[in-house]
Design a protein around this motif. Sequence first.
Motif, mmCIF file in Angstrom:
data_model
loop_
_atom_site.group_PDB
_atom_site.id
_atom_site.type_symbol
_atom_site.label_atom_id
_atom_site.label_comp_id
_atom_site.label_asym_id
_atom_site.label_seq_id
_atom_site.Cartn_x
_atom_site.Cartn_y
_atom_site.Cartn_z
ATOM 1 N N ALA A 36 42.669 102.396 13.043
ATOM 2 C CA ALA A 36 42.495 101.256 13.969
ATOM 3 C C ALA A 36 41.228 100.472 13.640
ATOM 4 N N GLU A 37 40.155 101.204 13.303
ATOM 5 C CA GLU A 37 38.895 100.545 12.926
ATOM 6 C C GLU A 37 39.077 99.752 11.640
ATOM 7 N N ALA A 38 39.710 100.393 10.641
ATOM 8 C CA ALA A 38 39.890 99.752 9.333
ATOM 9 C C ALA A 38 40.699 98.463 9.470
ATOM 10 N N ALA A 39 41.779 98.521 10.246
ATOM 11 C CA ALA A 39 42.647 97.341 10.410
ATOM 12 C C ALA A 39 41.860 96.180 11.018
ATOM 13 N N LEU A 40 41.060 96.487 12.030
ATOM 14 C CA LEU A 40 40.291 95.458 12.728
ATOM 15 C C LEU A 40 39.184 94.883 11.836
ATOM 16 N N ILE A 41 38.487 95.774 11.097
ATOM 17 C CA ILE A 41 37.405 95.325 10.204
ATOM 18 C C ILE A 41 37.981 94.431 9.093
ATOM 19 N N ASN A 42 39.122 94.838 8.522
ATOM 20 C CA ASN A 42 39.723 94.029 7.449
ATOM 21 C C ASN A 42 40.228 92.679 7.968
ATOM 22 N N LYS A 43 40.677 92.651 9.225
ATOM 23 C CA LYS A 43 41.230 91.418 9.790
ATOM 24 C C LYS A 43 40.123 90.492 10.311
ATOM 25 N N GLU A 44 39.192 91.081 11.089
ATOM 26 C CA GLU A 44 38.212 90.236 11.792
ATOM 27 C C GLU A 44 36.772 90.398 11.294
ATOM 28 N N GLY A 45 36.552 91.366 10.383
ATOM 29 C CA GLY A 45 35.200 91.633 9.888
ATOM 30 C C GLY A 45 34.503 92.703 10.717
ATOM 31 N N ALA A 46 33.447 93.280 10.135
ATOM 32 C CA ALA A 46 32.576 94.171 10.905
ATOM 33 C C ALA A 46 31.567 93.249 11.584
ATOM 34 N N ILE A 47 31.385 93.433 12.883
ATOM 35 C CA ILE A 47 30.493 92.554 13.635
ATOM 36 C C ILE A 47 29.284 93.361 14.095
ATOM 37 N N VAL A 48 28.106 92.922 13.681
ATOM 38 C CA VAL A 48 26.867 93.613 14.049
ATOM 39 C C VAL A 48 25.975 92.625 14.802
ATOM 40 N N ARG A 49 25.499 93.056 15.972
ATOM 41 C CA ARG A 49 24.597 92.201 16.761
ATOM 42 C C ARG A 49 23.222 92.857 16.791
ATOM 43 N N MET A 50 22.202 92.059 16.554
ATOM 44 C CA MET A 50 20.846 92.635 16.538
ATOM 45 C C MET A 50 19.800 91.666 17.068
ATOM 46 N N PRO A 51 18.739 92.223 17.676
ATOM 47 C CA PRO A 51 17.644 91.358 18.100
ATOM 48 C C PRO A 51 16.820 90.921 16.884
ATOM 49 N N VAL A 52 16.368 89.688 16.883
ATOM 50 C CA VAL A 52 15.527 89.174 15.794
ATOM 51 C C VAL A 52 14.262 88.591 16.423
ATOM 52 N N LYS A 53 13.125 89.010 15.880
ATOM 53 C CA LYS A 53 11.818 88.581 16.414
ATOM 54 C C LYS A 53 11.754 87.066 16.547
ATOM 55 N N GLY A 54 11.293 86.609 17.710
ATOM 56 C CA GLY A 54 11.110 85.172 17.904
ATOM 57 C C GLY A 54 12.365 84.431 18.328
ATOM 58 N N ARG A 55 13.478 85.165 18.519
ATOM 59 C CA ARG A 55 14.717 84.504 18.943
ATOM 60 C C ARG A 55 15.219 85.136 20.235
ATOM 61 N N ASP A 56 15.788 84.323 21.100
ATOM 62 C CA ASP A 56 16.348 84.852 22.342
ATOM 63 C C ASP A 56 17.723 85.451 22.069
ATOM 64 N N GLY A 57 18.072 86.474 22.854
ATOM 65 C CA GLY A 57 19.400 87.070 22.721
ATOM 66 C C GLY A 57 19.581 87.790 21.395
ATOM 67 N N LEU A 58 20.840 88.025 21.036
ATOM 68 C CA LEU A 58 21.147 88.782 19.816
ATOM 69 C C LEU A 58 21.735 87.850 18.762
ATOM 70 N N VAL A 59 21.423 88.101 17.511
ATOM 71 C CA VAL A 59 22.051 87.367 16.409
ATOM 72 C C VAL A 59 23.312 88.142 16.000
ATOM 73 N N GLU A 60 24.422 87.438 15.873
ATOM 74 C CA GLU A 60 25.684 88.113 15.502
ATOM 75 C C GLU A 60 26.011 87.866 14.032
ATOM 76 N N ILE A 61 26.225 88.974 13.311
ATOM 77 C CA ILE A 61 26.559 88.895 11.879
ATOM 78 C C ILE A 61 27.995 89.352 11.709
#
Length: 356
Positions: A36-61
Motif C-alpha cells: 500500500a505504501e509503495a503504490a501510493l509513493i509511486n503514484k503521488e510521491g513520498a511527501i516529507v514536511r519539515m520546519p525550516v529556520k526563518g519560515r513559518d509553518g512546514l515546508v512540504e517536499i
Amino acid sequence: MATQYKILIMGASYGSLLGTKLALAGHATHLICLPAEAALINKEGAIVRMPVKGRDGLVEINSKKLPGKLSAGGTAGVNPSDYDLVALAMQEPQYRSPGVRELLAAVAQAKVPCMSIMNMPPLPYLKRIPGIDADACRSCYTDASVWDAFDPKLVTLCSPDPQAFRPPEEKVNVLQVRLPTNFKSARFDSDAHTAILRRLEADIEASRFDTGSGKVELPVKLKVHDSVFVPLAKWAMLLAGNYRCVQKDSVRPIKDAVHSDLEASRAVYNWVVKLCVSLGANEKDMVPFEKYANAALSLLTPSSAARALANGAPNIERTDRLVQTIAAQKGMRLDVVDQTVALVDGWLEKNRKKAA
C-alpha cells in the motif's frame, strides 16, 4: 552531471526522509516497503514536511518534484548488486520477517556497503567497536542470525537523530519531521566506500529546494565522521528519554520522561556517555545533556518503542537491553536502567501472552 548513485533503502518511514534528501541531491533511491505504501509513493510521491529556520509553518517536499528519482516496491525481484549503497531503515525486529530476511541475506552476499539508520546497531557493526564482545550481545536481538552473513567491514552506523513520525490522520506516504537534526554516520572500513558517503554528504549540503517563491536550504544533512563512536551518541538519548516513556501500565511523552525528573534523566544520560567514553568515544563526540533536554521539550508524544508496546507489539528494538549488556561487560550498572529494562520486559511478556 557527476555520477548518480543508486541507493536501496529498506524501510519507508525514516527511509523516505533520507530518500527525499538524496533525491533532492540528484541521486536515485528505491524504497522497500509494504504494497500500500509503495503504490501510493509511486503514484503521488513520498511527501516529507519539515520546519525550516526563518519560515513559518512546514515546508512540504514531494519526491516527484525533485531532480533525482525515488521509487518504491516490495522485497521480491530486487538485486542488491544493482546498487552502490544499501541503507537499513527498518526497526530491528522487521529484518526476520518473510521476504525481508531473504533480501537482507542477498545484500550480505552481494557485499554491497550498508549504512544502518536503525536505533539498534546491526550486530556486525558492534564487531567494529573495540572493547565490545558482540557475540555476548546476541540475546538483545529479536533474531541475531539474520546478521551472521555480514562482513563487519561493509557495515556502518548512522545515528538517526532527526525525529519524524507519520501523522495518523494522513496517508501512509506522508512523513512529518519535528526535530530536523542531522544523520551522523561513521565511516566505512574502506576508503572507497567512505568516499560514497562523503560524496552524498557534499551533494546534500549543496542542494537547494525550490519552494515556488525562491530556493531554500533544507535542514537534515548527512554528516560523515571518522570515529566509529559518533553514532553511539544516540544511546544516551534513547535511555534517558525514549525508553523511559514506558511506565508500568501506561506510556508517556518523551518530554515528560525527560523533564518530570530532570536529575534522574541527567544521571542516566551521563552514565551512558561515560559508558561510551569507556569504550573509546571522545566526550566531544557526544551531545551535551542540556542540548538534548532542550530538544526534548518539543517531543510531545511517546517514543515509537513506547507506542509499539502500547499497541501490543510482541517485539521491539531493545537498545535499552543492549546498553545494559555492554555496560555489564565493563562492570557498570545503574538502577534506573535496570528498572527500565524490567518494565519493557514486562510489557513484552504481557503482549506476547495476548498474541499467543
